[in-house]
Design a protein around this motif. Structure first.
Motif, PDB file in Angstrom:
ATOM      1  N   LEU A  59       0.819  -1.212   0.000  1.00 12.16           N
ATOM      2  CA  LEU A  59       0.000   0.000   0.000  1.00 12.16           C
ATOM      3  C   LEU A  59       0.855   1.265   0.000  1.00 12.16           C
ATOM      4  O   LEU A  59       0.328   2.362  -0.236  1.00 12.16           O
ATOM      5  CB  LEU A  59      -0.924   0.007   1.229  1.00 12.16           C
ATOM      6  N   ILE A  60       2.148   1.111   0.255  1.00 13.69           N
ATOM      7  CA  ILE A  60       3.053   2.258   0.291  1.00 13.69           C
ATOM      8  C   ILE A  60       3.710   2.399  -1.074  1.00 13.69           C
ATOM      9  O   ILE A  60       4.473   1.523  -1.491  1.00 13.69           O
ATOM     10  CB  ILE A  60       4.127   2.085   1.376  1.00 13.69           C
ATOM     11  N   PRO A  61       3.461   3.486  -1.783  1.00 12.86           N
ATOM     12  CA  PRO A  61       4.048   3.655  -3.121  1.00 12.86           C
ATOM     13  C   PRO A  61       5.502   4.118  -3.040  1.00 12.86           C
ATOM     14  O   PRO A  61       5.910   4.755  -2.065  1.00 12.86           O
ATOM     15  CB  PRO A  61       3.163   4.740  -3.746  1.00 12.86           C
ATOM     16  N   PHE A  62       6.253   3.793  -4.080  1.00 19.42           N
ATOM     17  CA  PHE A  62       7.611   4.333  -4.150  1.00 19.42           C
ATOM     18  C   PHE A  62       7.511   5.826  -4.446  1.00 19.42           C
ATOM     19  O   PHE A  62       6.769   6.259  -5.324  1.00 19.42           O
ATOM     20  CB  PHE A  62       8.414   3.654  -5.258  1.00 19.42           C
ATOM     21  N   ASN A  63       8.287   6.614  -3.707  1.00 16.57           N
ATOM     22  CA  ASN A  63       8.316   8.057  -3.931  1.00 16.57           C
ATOM     23  C   ASN A  63       9.729   8.551  -3.680  1.00 16.57           C
ATOM     24  O   ASN A  63      10.195   8.558  -2.543  1.00 16.57           O
ATOM     25  CB  ASN A  63       7.326   8.772  -3.008  1.00 16.57           C
ATOM     26  N   GLU A  64      10.405   8.945  -4.751  1.00 19.13           N
ATOM     27  CA  GLU A  64      11.817   9.318  -4.631  1.00 19.13           C
ATOM     28  C   GLU A  64      12.044  10.577  -3.812  1.00 19.13           C
ATOM     29  O   GLU A  64      13.157  10.818  -3.336  1.00 19.13           O
ATOM     30  CB  GLU A  64      12.443   9.489  -6.021  1.00 19.13           C
ATOM     31  N   GLN A 117      14.466  -7.954   1.242  1.00 19.40           N
ATOM     32  CA  GLN A 117      13.166  -7.454   0.786  1.00 19.40           C
ATOM     33  C   GLN A 117      13.208  -7.310  -0.731  1.00 19.40           C
ATOM     34  O   GLN A 117      14.240  -6.965  -1.307  1.00 19.40           O
ATOM     35  CB  GLN A 117      12.822  -6.120   1.469  1.00 19.40           C
ATOM     36  N   ASP A 118      12.077  -7.603  -1.368  1.00 22.28           N
ATOM     37  CA  ASP A 118      11.980  -7.550  -2.830  1.00 22.28           C
ATOM     38  C   ASP A 118      11.000  -6.450  -3.249  1.00 22.28           C
ATOM     39  O   ASP A 118      10.139  -6.659  -4.116  1.00 22.28           O
ATOM     40  CB  ASP A 118      11.517  -8.907  -3.379  1.00 22.28           C
ATOM     41  N   LEU A 119      11.129  -5.297  -2.626  1.00 21.59           N
ATOM     42  CA  LEU A 119      10.168  -4.222  -2.830  1.00 21.59           C
ATOM     43  C   LEU A 119      10.634  -3.166  -3.829  1.00 21.59           C
ATOM     44  O   LEU A 119       9.841  -2.316  -4.236  1.00 21.59           O
ATOM     45  CB  LEU A 119       9.870  -3.537  -1.484  1.00 21.59           C
ATOM     46  N   ARG A 120      11.883  -3.190  -4.204  1.00 19.39           N
ATOM     47  CA  ARG A 120      12.407  -2.141  -5.069  1.00 19.39           C
ATOM     48  C   ARG A 120      11.737  -2.163  -6.443  1.00 19.39           C
ATOM     49  O   ARG A 120      11.500  -3.247  -6.998  1.00 19.39           O
ATOM     50  CB  ARG A 120      13.920  -2.300  -5.233  1.00 19.39           C
ATOM     51  N   PRO A 121      11.423  -0.996  -6.994  1.00 20.34           N
ATOM     52  CA  PRO A 121      10.788  -0.959  -8.325  1.00 20.34           C
ATOM     53  C   PRO A 121      11.740  -1.476  -9.398  1.00 20.34           C
ATOM     54  O   PRO A 121      12.958  -1.284  -9.315  1.00 20.34           O
ATOM     55  CB  PRO A 121      10.490   0.537  -8.515  1.00 20.34           C
ATOM     56  N   LEU A 122      11.178  -2.122 -10.390  1.00 21.76           N
ATOM     57  CA  LEU A 122      11.984  -2.632 -11.494  1.00 21.76           C
ATOM     58  C   LEU A 122      12.507  -1.497 -12.371  1.00 21.76           C
ATOM     59  O   LEU A 122      13.548  -1.619 -13.009  1.00 21.76           O
ATOM     60  CB  LEU A 122      11.154  -3.606 -12.335  1.00 21.76           C
ATOM     61  N   GLN A 132      18.066   9.067  -9.909  1.00 19.28           N
ATOM     62  CA  GLN A 132      19.442   8.709 -10.268  1.00 19.28           C
ATOM     63  C   GLN A 132      20.267   8.406  -9.025  1.00 19.28           C
ATOM     64  O   GLN A 132      21.040   7.440  -8.988  1.00 19.28           O
ATOM     65  CB  GLN A 132      20.082   9.840 -11.074  1.00 19.28           C
ATOM     66  N   LEU A 133      20.084   9.215  -7.984  1.00 19.53           N
ATOM     67  CA  LEU A 133      20.784   8.966  -6.720  1.00 19.53           C
ATOM     68  C   LEU A 133      20.272   7.693  -6.062  1.00 19.53           C
ATOM     69  O   LEU A 133      21.048   6.923  -5.483  1.00 19.53           O
ATOM     70  CB  LEU A 133      20.595  10.163  -5.788  1.00 19.53           C
ATOM     71  N   MET A 134      18.967   7.455  -6.198  1.00 22.10           N
ATOM     72  CA  MET A 134      18.381   6.246  -5.632  1.00 22.10           C
ATOM     73  C   MET A 134      18.980   5.003  -6.283  1.00 22.10           C
ATOM     74  O   MET A 134      19.251   3.999  -5.619  1.00 22.10           O
ATOM     75  CB  MET A 134      16.866   6.266  -5.845  1.00 22.10           C
ATOM     76  N   ALA A 135      19.206   5.065  -7.580  1.00 21.95           N
ATOM     77  CA  ALA A 135      19.811   3.946  -8.296  1.00 21.95           C
ATOM     78  C   ALA A 135      21.218   3.674  -7.784  1.00 21.95           C
ATOM     79  O   ALA A 135      21.631   2.513  -7.652  1.00 21.95           O
ATOM     80  CB  ALA A 135      19.839   4.233  -9.795  1.00 21.95           C
ATOM     81  N   LEU A 136      21.956   4.714  -7.470  1.00 22.23           N
ATOM     82  CA  LEU A 136      23.308   4.550  -6.924  1.00 22.23           C
ATOM     83  C   LEU A 136      23.253   3.886  -5.552  1.00 22.23           C
ATOM     84  O   LEU A 136      24.066   3.010  -5.233  1.00 22.23           O
ATOM     85  CB  LEU A 136      24.008   5.907  -6.829  1.00 22.23           C
ATOM     86  N   ILE A 137      22.306   4.295  -4.732  1.00 20.30           N
ATOM     87  CA  ILE A 137      22.159   3.701  -3.400  1.00 20.30           C
ATOM     88  C   ILE A 137      21.780   2.236  -3.517  1.00 20.30           C
ATOM     89  O   ILE A 137      22.306   1.380  -2.795  1.00 20.30           O
ATOM     90  CB  ILE A 137      21.121   4.483  -2.574  1.00 20.30           C
ATOM     91  N   TYR A 138      20.869   1.918  -4.430  1.00 23.28           N
ATOM     92  CA  TYR A 138      20.486   0.523  -4.640  1.00 23.28           C
ATOM     93  C   TYR A 138      21.704  -0.319  -5.037  1.00 23.28           C
ATOM     94  O   TYR A 138      21.834  -1.474  -4.617  1.00 23.28           O
ATOM     95  CB  TYR A 138      19.434   0.423  -5.752  1.00 23.28           C
ATOM     96  N   ALA A 139      22.569   0.259  -5.863  1.00 20.85           N
ATOM     97  CA  ALA A 139      23.740  -0.484  -6.332  1.00 20.85           C
ATOM     98  C   ALA A 139      24.731  -0.728  -5.207  1.00 20.85           C
ATOM     99  O   ALA A 139      25.380  -1.774  -5.145  1.00 20.85           O
ATOM    100  CB  ALA A 139      24.413   0.280  -7.475  1.00 20.85           C
ATOM    101  N   PHE A 140      24.844   0.219  -4.302  1.00 19.77           N
ATOM    102  CA  PHE A 140      25.805   0.113  -3.196  1.00 19.77           C
ATOM    103  C   PHE A 140      25.258  -0.734  -2.051  1.00 19.77           C
ATOM    104  O   PHE A 140      25.950  -1.580  -1.491  1.00 19.77           O
ATOM    105  CB  PHE A 140      26.179   1.508  -2.687  1.00 19.77           C
ATOM    106  N   ASP A 141      24.016  -0.486  -1.707  1.00 25.02           N
ATOM    107  CA  ASP A 141      23.392  -1.137  -0.551  1.00 25.02           C
ATOM    108  C   ASP A 141      22.414  -2.188  -1.063  1.00 25.02           C
ATOM    109  O   ASP A 141      21.351  -1.849  -1.585  1.00 25.02           O
ATOM    110  CB  ASP A 141      22.681  -0.083   0.301  1.00 25.02           C
TER     111      ASP A 141
END
Length: 226
Positions: A59-64, A117-122, A132-141
């Motif tokens: 129910l919680i949407p992704f919001n950058e 967790q498998d919640l990250r948007p495709l 763009q910063l979120m993508a970097l964080i996903y790659a690192f963490d």
């Protein structure tokens, strides 16, 4: 300008055990944490991890835009530790030990009960500096080692120490508490954590709170000046 309670210009590694500087040894806790973080992130395969998920997550949407609050966590930690190190050694000790306790408990859980967790948007629906910063964080963490959330546990610890610091303006203490709450919520909107990870951090933080303020573990007298 407010005068620091310790003159760090006189610090030498040979004086690390001096009463004026012994609190700096608590910073070694971060070295241990980063080593364990690297090991748990790289040596525990995702397929061996338990998936953390609840209906609220859907129910919680992704919001950058919540990334702004999520990233403010780093500044809150560094700023608080630095301020306390300069002006309130007792609060520095309490926050450092709070962080170390939550680190130890969380790392034990990550090893004994690996989680992911498998919640990250495709893909991101919008292309902007935040995504763009979120993508970097996903790659690192990676999406493993998520339950309980240290992002939340640390935030609760920072809020607790500031709230108990009675010589600080009330508005600032309220601001830090509210920021800690928003940071905790932000972890779910940027899909770094499940809502269960947020809830799981609460008892970990309460344990640290109990040990530090009720049992008064590791309490030492603070040197006034050097």
């Amino acid at each position: 300008m407010k005068k620091p309670v310790v003159d760090y210009r006189e610090f030498r590694f040979s004086r690390i055990n001096d009463p004026a500087f012994s609190h700096l040894k608590l910073l070694w806790g971060w070295v241990v944490y980063f080593i364990l973080f690297f090991l748990t992130e790289n040596l525990i395969p995702a397929e061996k991890c338990h998936v953390i998920h609840c209906r609220l997550d859907d129910l919680i949407p992704f919001n950058e835009f919540f990334l702004i609050f999520y990233v403010s966590w780093y500044f809150l930690i560094i700023g608080s530790l630095l301020y306390f190190m300069l002006y309130d050694i007792d609060s520095f000790r309490k926050l450092s030990i709070f962080i170390m306790i939550t680190q130890a408990v969380a790392m034990a859980v990550y090893i004994l009960y690996p989680s992911r967790q498998d919640l990250r948007p495709l893909f991101f629906e919008r292309n902007n500096i935040l995504t763009q910063l979120m993508a970097l964080i996903y790659a690192f963490d990676t999406n493993t080692g998520v339950f309980p959330s240290l992002h939340v546990a640390y935030s609760l610890g920072i809020a607790s120490v500031w709230w108990k610091k009675k010589d600080t303006a009330v508005l600032w203490r309220i601001f830090v508490v509210l920021l800690a709450v928003v940071i905790s919520i932000a972890t779910t909107f940027v899909k770094q954590h499940s809502a269960l990870d947020v809830l799981g951090a609460v008892p970990v933080a309460l344990l640290a709170e109990y040990l530090i303020y009720r049992r008064k573990l590791f309490e030492k007298k603070t040197p006034s000046t050097v």
